[in-house]
Design a protein around this motif. Structure first.
Motif, PDB file in Angstrom:
ATOM      1  N   GLN A 140      14.521  18.628 -14.542  1.00 40.78           N
ATOM      2  CA  GLN A 140      14.784  19.896 -15.230  1.00 40.78           C
ATOM      3  C   GLN A 140      13.536  20.492 -15.865  1.00 40.78           C
ATOM      4  N   ILE A 141      12.475  19.699 -15.962  1.00 30.59           N
ATOM      5  CA  ILE A 141      11.267  20.172 -16.643  1.00 30.59           C
ATOM      6  C   ILE A 141      10.415  21.020 -15.715  1.00 30.59           C
ATOM      7  N   GLU A 142       9.942  22.151 -16.251  1.00 33.38           N
ATOM      8  CA  GLU A 142       8.996  22.975 -15.531  1.00 33.38           C
ATOM      9  C   GLU A 142       7.642  22.698 -16.143  1.00 33.38           C
ATOM     10  N   GLY A 143       6.796  22.006 -15.403  1.00 33.44           N
ATOM     11  CA  GLY A 143       5.530  21.623 -15.994  1.00 33.44           C
ATOM     12  C   GLY A 143       4.492  21.305 -14.948  1.00 33.44           C
ATOM     13  N   ALA A 144       3.696  20.285 -15.226  1.00 35.72           N
ATOM     14  CA  ALA A 144       2.548  19.987 -14.363  1.00 35.72           C
ATOM     15  C   ALA A 144       2.962  19.374 -13.030  1.00 35.72           C
ATOM     16  N   MET A 145       4.130  18.719 -12.958  1.00 32.85           N
ATOM     17  CA  MET A 145       4.526  18.062 -11.704  1.00 32.85           C
ATOM     18  C   MET A 145       4.844  19.103 -10.637  1.00 32.85           C
ATOM     19  N   GLU A 146       4.361  18.829  -9.418  1.00 30.36           N
ATOM     20  CA  GLU A 146       4.660  19.703  -8.282  1.00 30.36           C
ATOM     21  C   GLU A 146       6.088  19.387  -7.817  1.00 30.36           C
ATOM     22  N   ILE A 147       6.818  20.428  -7.407  1.00 31.24           N
ATOM     23  CA  ILE A 147       8.263  20.304  -7.281  1.00 31.24           C
ATOM     24  C   ILE A 147       8.703  19.333  -6.179  1.00 31.24           C
ATOM     25  N   ARG A 148       8.044  19.370  -4.985  1.00 33.54           N
ATOM     26  CA  ARG A 148       8.496  18.504  -3.885  1.00 33.54           C
ATOM     27  C   ARG A 148       8.170  17.033  -4.164  1.00 33.54           C
ATOM     28  N   SER A 149       6.957  16.796  -4.682  1.00 43.12           N
ATOM     29  CA  SER A 149       6.591  15.400  -4.971  1.00 43.12           C
ATOM     30  C   SER A 149       7.454  14.853  -6.111  1.00 43.12           C
ATOM     31  N   LYS A 150       7.880  15.753  -7.009  1.00 44.20           N
ATOM     32  CA  LYS A 150       8.752  15.309  -8.102  1.00 44.20           C
ATOM     33  C   LYS A 150      10.120  14.888  -7.566  1.00 44.20           C
ATOM     34  N   TRP A 151      10.681  15.738  -6.684  1.00 44.32           N
ATOM     35  CA  TRP A 151      11.974  15.378  -6.083  1.00 44.32           C
ATOM     36  C   TRP A 151      11.864  14.095  -5.275  1.00 44.32           C
ATOM     37  N   ALA A 152      10.746  13.942  -4.540  1.00 43.84           N
ATOM     38  CA  ALA A 152      10.569  12.758  -3.691  1.00 43.84           C
ATOM     39  C   ALA A 152      10.559  11.486  -4.534  1.00 43.84           C
ATOM     40  N   ILE A 153       9.768  11.471  -5.602  1.00 43.10           N
ATOM     41  CA  ILE A 153       9.689  10.249  -6.407  1.00 43.10           C
ATOM     42  C   ILE A 153      11.023  10.008  -7.115  1.00 43.10           C
ATOM     43  N   CYS A 154      11.685  11.072  -7.549  1.00 46.94           N
ATOM     44  CA  CYS A 154      12.978  10.901  -8.233  1.00 46.94           C
ATOM     45  C   CYS A 154      14.026  10.297  -7.286  1.00 46.94           C
ATOM     46  N   LEU A 155      14.091  10.829  -6.058  1.00 48.71           N
ATOM     47  CA  LEU A 155      15.060  10.293  -5.095  1.00 48.71           C
ATOM     48  C   LEU A 155      14.717   8.850  -4.732  1.00 48.71           C
ATOM     49  N   GLY A 163       0.826  -1.216   0.000  1.00 50.28           N
ATOM     50  CA  GLY A 163       0.000   0.000   0.000  1.00 50.28           C
ATOM     51  C   GLY A 163       0.850   1.253   0.000  1.00 50.28           C
ATOM     52  N   GLY A 164       1.896   1.243   0.823  1.00 54.16           N
ATOM     53  CA  GLY A 164       2.787   2.398   0.892  1.00 54.16           C
ATOM     54  C   GLY A 164       3.471   2.647  -0.432  1.00 54.16           C
ATOM     55  N   LEU A 165       3.872   1.561  -1.071  1.00 51.47           N
ATOM     56  CA  LEU A 165       4.550   1.677  -2.367  1.00 51.47           C
ATOM     57  C   LEU A 165       3.593   2.255  -3.407  1.00 51.47           C
ATOM     58  N   LEU A 166       2.367   1.739  -3.429  1.00 47.70           N
ATOM     59  CA  LEU A 166       1.377   2.255  -4.377  1.00 47.70           C
ATOM     60  C   LEU A 166       1.087   3.731  -4.116  1.00 47.70           C
ATOM     61  N   ALA A 167       1.024   4.111  -2.831  1.00 45.62           N
ATOM     62  CA  ALA A 167       0.770   5.508  -2.489  1.00 45.62           C
ATOM     63  C   ALA A 167       1.925   6.389  -2.963  1.00 45.62           C
ATOM     64  N   ALA A 168       3.161   5.899  -2.748  1.00 48.10           N
ATOM     65  CA  ALA A 168       4.325   6.671  -3.177  1.00 48.10           C
ATOM     66  C   ALA A 168       4.321   6.866  -4.683  1.00 48.10           C
ATOM     67  N   MET A 169       3.839   5.852  -5.408  1.00 47.67           N
ATOM     68  CA  MET A 169       3.794   5.957  -6.872  1.00 47.67           C
ATOM     69  C   MET A 169       2.634   6.826  -7.340  1.00 47.67           C
ATOM     70  N   ALA A 170       1.516   6.757  -6.616  1.00 53.01           N
ATOM     71  CA  ALA A 170       0.327   7.499  -7.051  1.00 53.01           C
ATOM     72  C   ALA A 170       0.416   8.984  -6.701  1.00 53.01           C
ATOM     73  N   ALA A 171       1.104   9.307  -5.589  1.00 61.04           N
ATOM     74  CA  ALA A 171       1.105  10.689  -5.097  1.00 61.04           C
ATOM     75  C   ALA A 171       1.554  11.713  -6.152  1.00 61.04           C
ATOM     76  N   PRO A 172       2.719  11.521  -6.783  1.00 63.97           N
ATOM     77  CA  PRO A 172       3.127  12.545  -7.747  1.00 63.97           C
ATOM     78  C   PRO A 172       2.155  12.683  -8.920  1.00 63.97           C
ATOM     79  N   VAL A 173       1.536  11.567  -9.312  1.00 60.70           N
ATOM     80  CA  VAL A 173       0.573  11.618 -10.419  1.00 60.70           C
ATOM     81  C   VAL A 173      -0.665  12.404  -9.997  1.00 60.70           C
ATOM     82  N   LEU A 174      -1.177  12.092  -8.782  1.00 62.00           N
ATOM     83  CA  LEU A 174      -2.391  12.760  -8.313  1.00 62.00           C
ATOM     84  C   LEU A 174      -2.147  14.243  -8.059  1.00 62.00           C
ATOM     85  N   ILE A 175      -0.969  14.580  -7.504  1.00 58.38           N
ATOM     86  CA  ILE A 175      -0.674  15.993  -7.244  1.00 58.38           C
ATOM     87  C   ILE A 175      -0.552  16.752  -8.568  1.00 58.38           C
ATOM     88  N   ALA A 176       0.074  16.116  -9.558  1.00 59.45           N
ATOM     89  CA  ALA A 176       0.197  16.767 -10.874  1.00 59.45           C
ATOM     90  C   ALA A 176      -1.174  16.986 -11.507  1.00 59.45           C
TER      91      ALA A 176
END
Lengths: 215, 165
Positions: free
Chosen positions: A168-183, A15-28
């Motif tokens: 490097q992309i400035e777009g629909a992704m929110e910046i903190r959730s983007k960094w979190a999923i990338c890391l 569940g945690g893994l799915l949430a981590a994957m879904a969060a950046p998509v839902l925030i975007a």
């Protein structure tokens, strides 16, 4: 489900893994920019975000880390997610092409003014090469260990290129959730590669049982 | 698509990843020693002509709240150029770069300056940016693609130094 019934910890981890994957998509999905974009652009963009999220679970499946998933099932899911990643890349590039053919062609021909395009194209070719390597595994006549090494190296290139591309992309992704999923994607890839390529071979050489190996 | 787009691509592909700007300035300077002494012409930027729709109509404004500004001068002596048409387009809150309502032209004033009010520019293909073109034949065609330092900026500016065609 044929595998043993997952216990509570296993369910929590999944569940945690799915949430981590879904969060950046839902925030975007709440980005104000979406209202100003065509449907092709929105779909193409989200295919890219989804692809980034899938890169989190993909190495974990390869290493068989998910509790409650036995080795064979884990690898079957690894193959399915791999196909999904390939499809996402096709939708990503196709959607961007429909949105702006010149910008997309510039990127594909490596003459785009945006610095992140070259990393996106690198990741795309890396994923295409991986797919070919999987499809032609028997016909290529490679030894499994060689094939596995090339597969791992391509995966590393794809992950690093995708993360640089996304950050490097400035777009629909929110910046903190983007960094979190990338890391998280980088960490998962690093841990799995270290385990598969260093720790498990060392343990095997010492004759210690080390759980399911790659072969 | 229009021909300038492909000509530019072929040129850029040949020039490679690095030297577009230097290559363009080099031969131009060699052709006209007078220009080489003074103000050098502005080279076209990579991707500048993307989604260009030639002959954008002259407009009072395309929207409100965001300004695209700049100056147009002559290469060599730097004299301001009056009555030069600059075409402007960008992805805004109205839609993408191919949205006709996001395309317009303005003429420069006596001091060579131009400005166009439009809707807020939003990031497009990963960067918040505008497109500007001089493409009327008297001078050599130039396509610019300035990137805004921040997507929150309410203006963006780009200057042209034009060389005779």
């Amino acid at each position: 489900m044929a595998s043993p019934v997952p216990r509570l910890p296993a369910l929590l981890i999944r569940g945690g893994l799915l949430a981590a994957m879904a969060a950046p998509v839902l925030i975007a999905a709440t980005s104000p920019y979406l209202a100003y974009r065509s449907l092709a652009y929105v779909i193409g963009g989200f295919a890219g975000i989804l692809c980034l999220s899938l890169l989190l679970i993909q190495p974990l499946l390869a290493a068989g880390y998910l509790p409650g998933l036995v080795c064979a099932r884990s690898r079957r899911w690894h193959r399915r997610i791999g196909t999904a990643i390939l499809a996402c890349v096709a939708v990503h590039v196709g959607g961007l092409y429909l949105t702006s053919p010149p910008d997309t062609l510039d990127a594909l021909l490596l003459v785009s003014p945006t610095p992140f395009s070259v990393y996106g194209v690198l990741a795309m070719w890396g994923i295409a090469a991986t797919a070919l390597l999987v499809a032609l595994r028997r016909r290529l006549g490679l030894r499994y260990s060689t094939w596995f090494l090339v597969h791992n190296l391509l995966a590393l290139v794809v992950v690093i290129a995708t993360v640089i591309h996304a950050l490097q992309i400035e777009g629909a992704m929110e910046i903190r959730s983007k960094w979190a999923i990338c890391l998280a994607v980088l960490a998962a890839t690093a841990v799995v590669l270290l385990d598969l390529r260093v720790i498990r071979p060392l343990l095997r050489r010492r004759g210690t049982a080390a759980g399911p190996g790659p072969d | 698509m229009q021909s300038p787009f492909y000509n530019r691509r072929l040129f850029l592909a040949a020039a490679g990843v690095t030297g577009a700007a230097t290559l363009l300035q080099g031969p131009l300077g060699a052709l006209s020693p007078a220009l080489a002494q003074g103000l050098a012409p502005t080279p076209s930027m990579r991707g500048g002509s993307n989604n260009y729709m030639p002959r954008a109509p002259l407009v009072e404004r395309l929207g409100s709240g965001f300004w695209v500004t700049g100056r147009v001068r002559r290469a060599g002596d730097g004299a301001p150029l009056q009555g030069v048409r600059i075409q402007i387009w960008a992805a805004t809150t109205l839609g993408g770069e191919r949205e006709p309502r996001n395309h317009g032209s303005v003429l420069t004033g006596a001091d060579g300056s131009f400005r166009l009010e439009m809707e807020q520019i939003v990031p497009n293909f990963g960067q918040p940016h505008a497109h500007l073109a001089y493409d009327d034949g008297t001078y050599q065609t130039v396509f610019l693609r300035p990137v805004m330092p921040s997507a929150q900026d309410r203006s963006v500016s780009a200057d042209f130094v034009l060389a005779p065609a």
